[in-house]
Write a protein that holds these residues in place. Structure first.
Motif, short mmCIF file in Angstrom:
data_model
loop_
_atom_site.label_atom_id
_atom_site.label_comp_id
_atom_site.label_asym_id
_atom_site.label_seq_id
_atom_site.Cartn_x
_atom_site.Cartn_y
_atom_site.Cartn_z
N ALA A 1 28.56 18.21 43.03
CA ALA A 1 28.34 16.78 42.67
C ALA A 1 28.13 16.72 41.30
O ALA A 1 28.76 15.66 40.78
CB ALA A 1 27.03 16.45 43.59
N ASN A 2 27.47 17.38 40.69
CA ASN A 2 27.31 17.15 39.14
C ASN A 2 28.66 17.54 38.28
O ASN A 2 28.97 16.91 37.40
CB ASN A 2 26.25 18.15 38.58
CG ASN A 2 24.83 17.89 38.96
OD1 ASN A 2 24.47 16.68 39.48
ND2 ASN A 2 23.97 18.98 39.21
N ASP B 1 25.36 10.32 45.56
CA ASP B 1 24.15 10.03 45.58
C ASP B 1 23.51 10.34 46.85
O ASP B 1 22.40 10.70 47.34
CB ASP B 1 23.96 8.62 45.18
CG ASP B 1 23.93 8.33 43.57
OD1 ASP B 1 23.90 9.49 42.88
OD2 ASP B 1 23.85 7.45 42.93
N LYS C 1 24.85 20.48 45.21
CA LYS C 1 24.34 19.79 44.08
C LYS C 1 25.13 20.08 42.77
O LYS C 1 25.56 19.22 42.05
CB LYS C 1 22.94 20.08 43.56
CG LYS C 1 21.91 19.18 44.49
CD LYS C 1 20.29 19.84 44.13
CE LYS C 1 19.39 18.95 44.55
NZ LYS C 1 17.86 19.09 44.03
N TYR D 1 19.63 16.32 50.69
CA TYR D 1 19.04 17.87 50.16
C TYR D 1 17.83 18.11 51.00
O TYR D 1 17.71 19.21 51.67
CB TYR D 1 18.94 18.05 48.82
CG TYR D 1 18.66 19.24 48.24
CD1 TYR D 1 19.56 20.15 48.13
CD2 TYR D 1 17.39 19.60 48.01
CE1 TYR D 1 19.23 21.42 47.68
CE2 TYR D 1 16.88 20.88 47.68
CZ TYR D 1 17.94 21.83 47.55
OH TYR D 1 17.58 23.21 46.91
N ARG E 1 23.15 13.93 47.78
CA ARG E 1 21.88 14.44 46.98
C ARG E 1 20.78 14.06 47.52
O ARG E 1 19.71 15.03 47.81
CB ARG E 1 22.00 14.17 45.55
CG ARG E 1 23.21 14.76 44.79
CD ARG E 1 22.95 14.00 43.27
NE ARG E 1 23.97 14.69 42.33
CZ ARG E 1 24.91 13.89 41.58
NH1 ARG E 1 24.90 12.74 41.82
NH2 ARG E 1 25.72 14.44 41.03
#
Length: 88
Positions: free
Chosen positions: A19-20, A62, A16, A68, A65
Motif C-alpha cells: 500500500a505504501n 486506507d 501495508k 489490519y 490499512r
C-alpha cells in the motif's frame, strides 16, 4: 504464537508495504502529470479523470490499512479458541 498468526502478521505487513508503494506511485503520477510537465487538452482530460481514480485508489488503500488490526485480532482469537477447546 501460532504459525497461522505469524503467517497472517507477515501477510498484513506485506499489505501495508505494498500500500505504501502504491501511494508513492500515485505521487509519482501526480508529479509526472502536473501542469508544469504536461499541458494541453489531453493533459487536462487525464488530470480530470485521474483525480477521481486517485481518490478511489487512496480510499481503498486506507480501508485495507484500517482492517489490519481487526484481521489480526480475529485470527488471534480463532487460534486462542482452538487452543482452549483442545485443552478441555
Amino acid at each position: 504464537m501460532s504459525d497461522r498468526v505469524d503467517e497472517c502478521r507477515k501477510d498484513l505487513n506485506n499489505l501495508k508495504r505494498y500500500a505504501n508503494e502504491i501511494d508513492k506511485t500515485l505521487d509519482a503520477v501526480d508529479a509526472a502529470s502536473g501542469t508544469d510537465t504536461w499541458r494541453g487538452p489531453a493533459a487536462d482530460r487525464f488530470r480530470s479523470e485521474w483525480n477521481g481514480r486517485r481518490k478511489a485508489i487512496h480510499d481503498a488503500l486506507d480501508a485495507a490499512r484500517g482492517q489490519y488490526n481487526k484481521i489480526l485480532q480475529r485470527v488471534q482469537d480463532e487460534e486462542y479458541k482452538k487452543r482452549s477447546g483442545a485443552a478441555n
